[in-house]
Design a protein around this motif. Structure first.
Motif, PDB file in Angstrom:
ATOM      1  N   ASP A   1       0.838  -1.213   0.000  1.00  0.00           N
ATOM      2  CA  ASP A   1       0.000   0.000   0.000  1.00  0.00           C
ATOM      3  C   ASP A   1       0.868   1.256   0.000  1.00  0.00           C
ATOM      4  O   ASP A   1       0.575   2.228  -0.714  1.00  0.00           O
ATOM      5  CB  ASP A   1      -0.921   0.014   1.227  1.00  0.00           C
ATOM      6  CG  ASP A   1      -2.014  -1.034   1.145  1.00  0.00           C
ATOM      7  OD1 ASP A   1      -2.319  -1.482   0.022  1.00  0.00           O
ATOM      8  OD2 ASP A   1      -2.540  -1.429   2.203  1.00  0.00           O
ATOM      9  N   MET A   2       1.956   1.224   0.803  1.00  0.00           N
ATOM     10  CA  MET A   2       2.849   2.373   0.882  1.00  0.00           C
ATOM     11  C   MET A   2       3.548   2.611  -0.463  1.00  0.00           C
ATOM     12  O   MET A   2       3.628   3.733  -0.954  1.00  0.00           O
ATOM     13  CB  MET A   2       3.901   2.139   1.980  1.00  0.00           C
ATOM     14  CG  MET A   2       4.914   3.270   2.132  1.00  0.00           C
ATOM     15  SD  MET A   2       6.196   2.863   3.346  1.00  0.00           S
ATOM     16  CE  MET A   2       7.088   1.556   2.463  1.00  0.00           C
ATOM     17  N   PHE A   3       4.048   1.528  -1.073  1.00  0.00           N
ATOM     18  CA  PHE A   3       4.716   1.645  -2.377  1.00  0.00           C
ATOM     19  C   PHE A   3       3.751   2.183  -3.441  1.00  0.00           C
ATOM     20  O   PHE A   3       4.134   2.984  -4.287  1.00  0.00           O
ATOM     21  CB  PHE A   3       5.261   0.284  -2.838  1.00  0.00           C
ATOM     22  CG  PHE A   3       6.454  -0.199  -2.061  1.00  0.00           C
ATOM     23  CD1 PHE A   3       7.345   0.703  -1.484  1.00  0.00           C
ATOM     24  CD2 PHE A   3       6.710  -1.561  -1.908  1.00  0.00           C
ATOM     25  CE1 PHE A   3       8.457   0.259  -0.773  1.00  0.00           C
ATOM     26  CE2 PHE A   3       7.814  -2.016  -1.205  1.00  0.00           C
ATOM     27  CZ  PHE A   3       8.682  -1.107  -0.631  1.00  0.00           C
ATOM     28  N   ARG A   4       2.510   1.701  -3.378  1.00  0.00           N
ATOM     29  CA  ARG A   4       1.513   2.158  -4.373  1.00  0.00           C
ATOM     30  C   ARG A   4       1.221   3.637  -4.181  1.00  0.00           C
ATOM     31  O   ARG A   4       1.118   4.393  -5.163  1.00  0.00           O
ATOM     32  CB  ARG A   4       0.216   1.340  -4.226  1.00  0.00           C
ATOM     33  CG  ARG A   4      -0.861   1.710  -5.234  1.00  0.00           C
ATOM     34  CD  ARG A   4      -0.501   1.237  -6.623  1.00  0.00           C
ATOM     35  NE  ARG A   4      -1.339   1.886  -7.627  1.00  0.00           N
ATOM     36  CZ  ARG A   4      -0.904   2.727  -8.543  1.00  0.00           C
ATOM     37  NH1 ARG A   4       0.387   3.068  -8.581  1.00  0.00           N
ATOM     38  NH2 ARG A   4      -1.719   3.249  -9.416  1.00  0.00           N
ATOM     39  N   ALA A   5       1.106   4.077  -2.926  1.00  0.00           N
ATOM     40  CA  ALA A   5       0.825   5.485  -2.639  1.00  0.00           C
ATOM     41  C   ALA A   5       1.966   6.384  -3.118  1.00  0.00           C
ATOM     42  O   ALA A   5       1.739   7.518  -3.553  1.00  0.00           O
ATOM     43  CB  ALA A   5       0.599   5.674  -1.142  1.00  0.00           C
ATOM     44  N   GLN A   6       3.196   5.858  -3.044  1.00  0.00           N
ATOM     45  CA  GLN A   6       4.370   6.628  -3.468  1.00  0.00           C
ATOM     46  C   GLN A   6       4.631   6.529  -4.965  1.00  0.00           C
ATOM     47  O   GLN A   6       5.555   7.146  -5.486  1.00  0.00           O
ATOM     48  CB  GLN A   6       5.611   6.142  -2.708  1.00  0.00           C
ATOM     49  CG  GLN A   6       5.563   6.426  -1.215  1.00  0.00           C
ATOM     50  CD  GLN A   6       6.738   5.792  -0.469  1.00  0.00           C
ATOM     51  OE1 GLN A   6       7.492   4.990  -1.025  1.00  0.00           O
ATOM     52  NE2 GLN A   6       6.899   6.151   0.793  1.00  0.00           N
ATOM     53  N   GLY A   7       3.811   5.718  -5.658  1.00  0.00           N
ATOM     54  CA  GLY A   7       3.994   5.552  -7.097  1.00  0.00           C
ATOM     55  C   GLY A   7       5.171   4.665  -7.457  1.00  0.00           C
ATOM     56  O   GLY A   7       5.640   4.690  -8.599  1.00  0.00           O
ATOM     57  N   ILE A   8       5.649   3.874  -6.486  1.00  0.00           N
ATOM     58  CA  ILE A   8       6.824   3.023  -6.731  1.00  0.00           C
ATOM     59  C   ILE A   8       6.430   1.758  -7.484  1.00  0.00           C
ATOM     60  O   ILE A   8       7.208   1.246  -8.283  1.00  0.00           O
ATOM     61  CB  ILE A   8       7.519   2.680  -5.396  1.00  0.00           C
ATOM     62  CG1 ILE A   8       8.116   3.958  -4.786  1.00  0.00           C
ATOM     63  CG2 ILE A   8       8.624   1.642  -5.580  1.00  0.00           C
ATOM     64  CD1 ILE A   8       8.709   3.768  -3.413  1.00  0.00           C
TER      65      ILE A   8
END
Length: 574
Positions: free
Chosen positions: A487-494
């Motif tokens: 979820d964190m990676f997706r939010a950061q666009g990673i």
């Protein structure tokens, strides 16, 4: 004499003494003031003179008189290293004259310390750092340049180098050509463009590159020697041109022995019948020359595969007594396949080498002589131990490369991971290489550990971030928190939306949540997935009853391309 008269005389004497004392005091005060005033004035005059000298140096550099400019710049910088003009003049000298990337870095960092470094200076500093292999610092400096200032020639060239390191060769070439086109009359830019064209698959472009290199070689420029070297290796070079190259070389005062032998090798290729006479003449000329010339002669003979001739000149006694000749001697024995002789030689006491290099050679000997693998491993592990305390990254990389070549990937992995440090973390390319080795061993836990060394917030780490999530789900590690990372990676666009959906489905499969799995699987297009993910996708389809579709996808997957843990999931579809 009356008392009054004596008193009057004493009074006049005292007054005179006081007056003289005051005059001396004033004189001393003025002298001190003069001295104090002289020091800053003299310093200011010296700084002004240094500035003038640097201007003279710049004018000399403009007309190619680099040697004359050298002492002027040294004097100017020594006098006033805080003058931005002088520092920039030194930078210009190092970039356009006889290149020295270490000094280039020194002067550009000085501009940064003085607080006067502009975007162009930072781009040049990033380039100089890259040339020395300081990737992390180079990237940090480059990313500190505002986006709108990254369109300069230097910035574009630096960005092209970063693109090439990421494996995007065509994009890197396009950026480099755009950079070089900004200063088309600059000799070094012409050289770089000619080198690029030299490797073209089109005959006409190769011809064009050869013509450009000849123009640079004949000119009196700071890249003429480099142009000669490239001509000697050019695929379209003719016999007549090789003769001209040989004639041109003596006209170049600063031609090195290495360049001379490059041209000699080119000449030998076109005149095989003269090979023996040329070799003997060269040996007769330099066999008793200075240490440097003799060394280059030996290196050239090895390059020409004239091992017997090299060993006749380079005796064992010379190798033992001369640290510069020792590595050439042992490499000659290795290339000739004289492993028994080399192994015996390495037992000699007081060899002019390091324990690390000696142990690597012993590992090579043990491998070639078919000694037990435990002996090879002992040598490699001992070399690794020497290179690890204190950390010697260059040696660790060398040992790792040798271990991989000899078939000991576990030692290679340990060596390469040992290169990691806070000041110089592993490059993305190095991490990918380690992961490939670990994948070959199917070491999922090791791969996850390696990925912990990566800063996923940096650009260019999308694939590694996705791999980190995938491996954790595949191995069942940190299942409770892995989707929080996702979820964190997706939010950061990673990570991408498609990858996110795949991970969501895979996590649901691992947790036995078939309802969530059904809901998420319909969003995924299997055709766009990597082969190993496609294998997992087929297994997941099978688990929700879509056996026909699962089989249709699974039967097309080449199982040699996936790991055992992935096969266990795929097998459900077959």
């Amino acid at each position: 004499m009356s008392k009054l008269h004596l008193l009057h005389k004493a009074t006049r004497y005292i007054e005179s003494w006081i007056l003289q004392h005051r005059l001396w005091t004033i004189l001393i005060a003025f002298t001190l003031l003069g001295v104090l005033a002289y020091k800053p004035a003299f310093k200011k005059w010296k700084q002004s003179k240094a500035h003038e000298i640097s201007i003279q140096a710049v004018e000399l550099m403009k007309i190619g008189k680099w040697t004359d400019a050298t002492p002027l710049l040294e004097e100017a910088y020594k006098t006033n290293p805080s003058d931005p003009f002088i520092v920039r003049a030194c930078v210009y000298y190092e970039r356009h004259g006889p290149k020295n990337w270490v000094l280039t870095c020194h002067y550009l960092r000085q501009l940064v310390r003085l607080g006067v470094a502009n975007s162009e200076d930072k781009a040049e500093l990033s380039e100089a750092l890259l040339e020395q292999g300081m990737i992390k610092e180079a990237l940090e400096i480059f990313e500190s340049i505002p986006t709108q200032d990254r369109n300069s020639a230097v910035a574009l060239e630096v960005e092209s180098q970063f693109m090439r390191r990421k494996g995007e060769a065509q994009a890197a070439d396009d950026l480099l050509r755009k950079s070089l086109a900004m200063n088309p009359t600059e000799p070094r830019n012409q050289l770089k463009l000619a080198i690029m064209d030299m490797h073209s698959s089109k005959y006409e472009i190769q011809q064009q590159s050869l013509k450009a290199l000849w123009t640079l070689a004949r000119a009196d420029s700071n890249v003429s020697n480099e142009a000669i070297e490239k001509i000697a290796r050019h695929p379209l070079l003719t016999e007549i041109q090789s003769e001209e190259l040989l004639d041109l070389l003596p006209k170049k005062n600063n031609a090195s022995d290495a360049l001379r032998y490059e041209v000699m090798s080119c000449h030998l290729r076109f005149h095989p019948k003269l090979r023996e006479s040329i070799l003997e003449a060269e040996i007769a000329l330099n066999a008793k020359s200075s240490d440097i010339k003799f060394r280059y002669l030996c290196i050239w003979l090895i390059f020409e595969k004239e091992y017997d001739r090299a060993l006749k000149l380079l005796t064992q006694d010379k190798a033992i007594s001369n640290a510069n000749l020792y590595p050439i001697y042992v490499e000659t024995l290795a290339r000739q396949g004289k492993w028994t002789q080399l192994n015996e030689f390495l037992k000699t006491k007081h060899l002019p080498t390091t324990p690390i290099d000696k142990l690597q050679l012993q590992a090579r000997c043990a491998h070639e002589l078919k000694e037990p693998s435990t002996v090879v491993r002992e040598h490699l592990i001992a070399a690794q131990s020497y290179a690890s305390a204190p950390q010697n990254s260059k040696a660790l990389q060398s040992i790792g490369g040798l271990a991989e070549k000899l078939g000991y990937p576990d030692i290679a992995i340990d060596c390469l991971l040992g290169m990691n440090s806070k000041s110089e973390p592993l490059s993305e390319a190095m991490v990918e290489h380690i992961l490939e080795l670990q994948r070959g061993l199917e070491d999922l836990a090791g791969m996850i550990t390696t990925l912990r060394t990566v800063n996923f917030s940096q650009r260019g780490t999308i694939a590694l971030a996705e791999l980190s999530v995938y491996l954790k789900i595949l191995s069942g590690v940190e299942l409770e928190t892995v989707m929080d990372d996702c979820d964190m990676f997706r939010a950061q666009g990673i990570i991408s939306a498609d990858s996110y959906d795949f991970f969501k489905a895979f996590a649901a499969y691992r947790n036995g949540d078939l309802e969530a799995l059904k809901t998420t699987l319909v969003k995924i297009k299997p055709s766009g997935l990597p082969v190993n993910w496609r294998a997992v996708y087929a297994g997941m389809l099978s688990s929700i009853g879509e056996q026909a579709s699962a089989f249709q996808i699974g039967e097309k997957i080449q199982q040699t391309l996936i790991m055992q843990s992935e096969k266990k999931i795929l097998i459900k579809a077959l």
